[in-house]
Enzyme design. Structure first.
Site, short mmCIF file in Angstrom:
data_model
loop_
_atom_site.label_atom_id
_atom_site.label_comp_id
_atom_site.label_asym_id
_atom_site.label_seq_id
_atom_site.Cartn_x
_atom_site.Cartn_y
_atom_site.Cartn_z
N HIS A 19 41.31 36.99 36.07
CA HIS A 19 42.36 37.53 36.95
C HIS A 19 43.54 36.57 37.07
O HIS A 19 44.61 36.99 37.48
CB HIS A 19 41.77 37.79 38.34
CG HIS A 19 41.92 39.20 38.84
ND1 HIS A 19 42.39 40.24 38.08
CD2 HIS A 19 41.65 39.73 40.05
CE1 HIS A 19 42.40 41.35 38.79
NE2 HIS A 19 41.96 41.07 40.00
N ASN A 66 45.27 41.45 45.37
CA ASN A 66 45.41 42.82 45.88
C ASN A 66 46.58 43.01 46.84
O ASN A 66 46.89 44.13 47.21
CB ASN A 66 44.12 43.29 46.54
CG ASN A 66 42.98 43.36 45.54
OD1 ASN A 66 43.16 43.21 44.34
ND2 ASN A 66 41.78 43.61 46.04
N ASP A 91 46.73 40.29 33.93
CA ASP A 91 45.55 40.55 33.11
C ASP A 91 45.37 42.05 32.90
O ASP A 91 45.80 42.85 33.71
CB ASP A 91 44.30 39.98 33.79
CG ASP A 91 44.04 40.61 35.16
OD1 ASP A 91 44.94 40.53 36.03
OD2 ASP A 91 42.96 41.19 35.36
N ASN A 112 44.80 46.52 40.96
CA ASN A 112 45.16 46.47 42.38
C ASN A 112 46.40 45.62 42.67
O ASN A 112 47.14 45.91 43.60
CB ASN A 112 43.97 46.00 43.22
CG ASN A 112 42.88 47.05 43.28
OD1 ASN A 112 43.16 48.25 43.20
ND2 ASN A 112 41.64 46.61 43.42
#
Length: 188
Positions: A19, A66, A91, A112
């Site tokens: 991430h 997020n 990513d 997200n």
């Protein structure tokens, strides 16, 4: 002005995870351009400089993935920018490890961080540089997979790919996203 954003999660715990590939790519760009990303502002760590004759901000949101849009909206308002002035590096689990895909705009595609950005900027009209981190293996939890670490072989792939990310970003900053897509969207 262009705002180049690397997505990731703050903190040692998340370093070198799938991430956080956006943070790592941004660090590479900062090093190449001689820019320090060290100013805390707008819920982010920011560095300023120039690329291809254009003023740029390098941004690492510190809101956790997020909520990335919570950092970018104040930047957009403060500098009176449009969503198209942002370049998001992130990513992508739908691309093979190290594969790049440049897009002018698009949906969140289940990411997200992008959902938050689209919500806060009020638009899907911003360029992205997607970096493949590979599909999650069957039976894996998605969150565990994207917060997992790369293998040594995968890490080796990225040291080569970051030069391509840098080239793509320079082309986008110079308003030649078509050339960025032509050069970097092919399978390698």
């Amino acid at each position: 002005m262009k705002v180049i954003v690397g997505l990731g999660n703050p903190g040692k715990k998340y370093e070198n995870t799938r991430h956080n590939i956006g943070f790592e790519a941004l660090d590479y760009i900062a090093e190449k351009e001689g820019i320090s990303i060290n100013t805390g502002k707008h819920k982010a760590i920011i560095g300023t400089g120039y690329m291809e004759g254009e003023k740029i901000l390098l941004v690492k949101p510190q809101t956790f993935m997020n909520l990335s849009g919570e950092s970018l909206r104040p930047i957009m308002d403060f500098y009176k920018l449009e969503p198209e002035d942002f370049i998001i590096i992130h990513d992508d689990i739908d691309l093979d490890v190290g594969r790049l895909r440049i897009r002018r705009k698009g949906s969140a595609g289940g990411h997200n961080g992008l959902k938050s950005i689209i919500s806060h900027l009020g638009s899907m009209e911003f360029p992205r540089v997607k970096i493949g981190v590979g599909q999650k293996p069957k039976g894996y939890d998605l969150a565990d997979y994207v917060l997992g670490h790369f293998t040594k072989e995968e890490q080796g792939v990225f040291s080569e790919r970051f030069a391509e990310v840098y080239d793509a970003v320079k082309l986008i900053v110079a308003d030649d996203i078509t050339e960025a897509m032509n050069r970097h969207n092919q399978k390698k």
